[in-house]
Design a protein around this motif. Structure first.
Motif, PDB file in Angstrom:
ATOM      1  N   LEU A  51       0.827  -1.202   0.000  1.00 16.70           N
ATOM      2  CA  LEU A  51       0.000   0.000   0.000  1.00 16.70           C
ATOM      3  C   LEU A  51       0.862   1.253   0.000  1.00 16.70           C
ATOM      4  CD1 LEU A  51      -2.833  -1.011   2.490  1.00 16.70           C
ATOM      5  CD2 LEU A  51      -3.180  -0.273   0.128  1.00 16.70           C
ATOM      6  N   ALA A  52       1.881   1.272   0.854  1.00 18.22           N
ATOM      7  CA  ALA A  52       2.773   2.435   0.925  1.00 18.22           C
ATOM      8  C   ALA A  52       3.493   2.643  -0.405  1.00 18.22           C
ATOM      9  CB  ALA A  52       3.772   2.251   2.058  1.00 18.22           C
ATOM     10  N   GLN A  53       3.960   1.564  -1.002  1.00 18.28           N
ATOM     11  CA  GLN A  53       4.624   1.658  -2.297  1.00 18.28           C
ATOM     12  C   GLN A  53       3.643   2.122  -3.373  1.00 18.28           C
ATOM     13  OE1 GLN A  53       6.117  -2.320  -2.807  1.00 18.28           O
ATOM     14  NE2 GLN A  53       7.816  -2.061  -1.363  1.00 18.28           N
ATOM     15  N   GLY A  54       2.411   1.606  -3.292  1.00 16.19           N
ATOM     16  CA  GLY A  54       1.406   1.981  -4.275  1.00 16.19           C
ATOM     17  C   GLY A  54       1.045   3.451  -4.218  1.00 16.19           C
ATOM     18  N   VAL A  55       0.862   3.975  -3.026  1.00  9.73           N
ATOM     19  CA  VAL A  55       0.533   5.392  -2.879  1.00  9.73           C
ATOM     20  C   VAL A  55       1.640   6.275  -3.445  1.00  9.73           C
ATOM     21  CG1 VAL A  55       0.372   7.232  -1.165  1.00  9.73           C
ATOM     22  CG2 VAL A  55      -1.123   5.260  -0.993  1.00  9.73           C
ATOM     23  N   GLU A  56       2.899   5.883  -3.195  1.00 10.32           N
ATOM     24  CA  GLU A  56       4.012   6.675  -3.718  1.00 10.32           C
ATOM     25  C   GLU A  56       4.044   6.636  -5.242  1.00 10.32           C
ATOM     26  OE1 GLU A  56       6.934   9.312  -3.899  1.00 10.32           O
ATOM     27  OE2 GLU A  56       5.772   8.755  -2.101  1.00 10.32           O
ATOM     28  N   HIS A  57       3.761   5.475  -5.816  1.00 11.55           N
ATOM     29  CA  HIS A  57       3.693   5.353  -7.277  1.00 11.55           C
ATOM     30  C   HIS A  57       2.584   6.232  -7.840  1.00 11.55           C
ATOM     31  CE1 HIS A  57       3.641   3.548 -11.258  1.00 11.55           C
ATOM     32  NE2 HIS A  57       2.370   3.219 -11.108  1.00 11.55           N
ATOM     33  N   ILE A  58       1.450   6.239  -7.193  1.00 14.74           N
ATOM     34  CA  ILE A  58       0.323   7.062  -7.640  1.00 14.74           C
ATOM     35  C   ILE A  58       0.656   8.547  -7.507  1.00 14.74           C
ATOM     36  CG2 ILE A  58      -2.045   7.736  -7.027  1.00 14.74           C
ATOM     37  CD1 ILE A  58      -2.520   4.751  -6.330  1.00 14.74           C
ATOM     38  N   ARG A  59       1.264   8.919  -6.393  1.00 14.28           N
ATOM     39  CA  ARG A  59       1.628  10.321  -6.164  1.00 14.28           C
ATOM     40  C   ARG A  59       2.573  10.842  -7.258  1.00 14.28           C
ATOM     41  NH1 ARG A  59       1.531  12.532  -1.169  1.00 14.28           N
ATOM     42  NH2 ARG A  59       1.765  10.452  -0.249  1.00 14.28           N
TER      43      ARG A  59
END
Length: 348
Positions: A51-59
């Motif tokens: 989730l943390a990695q995903g949010v950073e990718h989206i950001r």
């Protein structure tokens, strides 16, 4: 002004989108692409690290990272109470406002022969692929419709509801992710296909129910119900399922190429922007859909007429497709037995 003149039926700039199963695959790709259009994104899944990695990718792909907001929530969505908690957390994070869009992408296939699948796995597949979406739909619709449910005995009849010059609030969107297999299933997908067919039925039912609330309370934002029907998607789970998928299932699938999550997300978003409710992402699924719509037809007379013309052609073709697949399965059984596996290749 720009939005009022636009034909875009799925405007997300400045709005809040919640995506279940958003830490990977199609959900992550959809979050990334919607962030690029200016949406605030919340992704929900179990794995905190992903989730943390995903949010950073989206950001990193956001239209304006300085003004857009991003959040992630770890939750087991097979629990109805967890889905309620997730919506409550989103409302709190979003300054007291519910998300404008909820996109249910959680779930994964389990392609095995029916009697070779433990009952516990059958239950897990239904929970993962159907009940996660059903529980989330119940949680968000209960929140979106709270006002109208509190006034069920008295429809809204304020002056603004009859003023045709009033600009109505943009619609909210609930999006399910089903599968090609909701229209046509075959050997090896009996544990999985029923869950996706159930999503299609749920989508049809809710689409009609939302007309009830929209008519009774015209001042409230309308709610649109959509369902995506992708075929194979190139994800981690796609690679994993091919390790235990039966050989007879692989034979029936043939050489059809799976799509990348990014391609599925992009085609889905374009269809949402055009106002479609039952959305396919490849030509074959689009054709098969026409032969299986029945009472699922949505989108107005012109679209229904076009679907009917194609359905007349495709329905005839599907008779031969089913006959051919039945023949192939019988031939397989006579040659290799009932395991679904090609033992000759395994021994070679």
């Amino acid at each position: 002004m720009g939005n009022s003149l636009s034909n875009d039926k799925f405007v997300v700039k400045g709005r809040t989108v919640a995506i279940t199963g958003g830490s990977r695959g199609m959900g992550l790709a959809a979050g990334h692409q919607l962030a690029a259009k200016g949406a605030n994104i919340i992704i929900i899944a179990r794995d905190r690290e992903k989730l943390a990695q995903g949010v950073e990718h989206i950001r990193q792909g956001a239209l304006d990272p300085s003004t857009q907001r991003f959040h992630h929530i770890s939750a087991d969505l097979t629990s109805s109470s967890e889905c309620v908690r997730v919506i409550d957390e989103i409302v709190s994070w979003n300054l007291g406002n519910p998300p404008d869009v909820v996109w249910c992408c959680a779930g994964s296939p389990h392609p095995t022969l029916f009697i070779d699948t433990p009952v516990s796995e059958l239950e897990a597949v239904m929970n993962s692929n159907y009940f996660t979406s059903l529980y989330m739909a119940h949680a968000i619709l209960s929140h979106w419709l709270r006002t109208s449910r509190e006034h069920t005995t008295q429809p809204s009849r304020t002056p603004s509801s009859t003023n045709t010059s009033t600009i109505s609030a943009p619609p909210r969107h609930l999006i399910f992710t089903a599968s090609f297999l909701a229209f046509y299933t075959f050997t090896g997908y009996s544990p999985y296909s029923p869950a996706k067919a159930a999503l299609r039925s749920l989508s049809d039912s809710l689409s009609q129910e939302m007309n009830l609330y929209a008519a009774a309370h015209p001042n409230e934002p309308p709610i649109r119900i959509h369902t995506i029907f992708p075929a194979g998607i190139l994800t981690e789970s796609y690679e994993a399922e091919n390790l235990y998928k039966s050989d007879v299932t692989k034979m029936l699938e043939g050489a059809d190429e799976a799509q990348t999550p990014e391609a599925v997300a992009a085609k889905s978003i374009r269809a949402l922007e055009s106002g479609q409710e039952l959305i396919t992402t490849d030509i074959l699924t689009s054709l098969v859909k026409r032969s299986m719509l029945g009472g699922s037809v949505r989108g107005g007379f012109a679209r229904a007429l076009g679907d009917w013309v194609l359905a007349c052609v495709v329905t005839l073709a599907m008779v031969f497709v089913r006959h051919d697949m039945d023949r192939k399965v019988r031939d397989w059984g006579r040659k290799f037995g009932a395991s679904g596996m090609n033992r000759e290749d395994k021994q070679a």
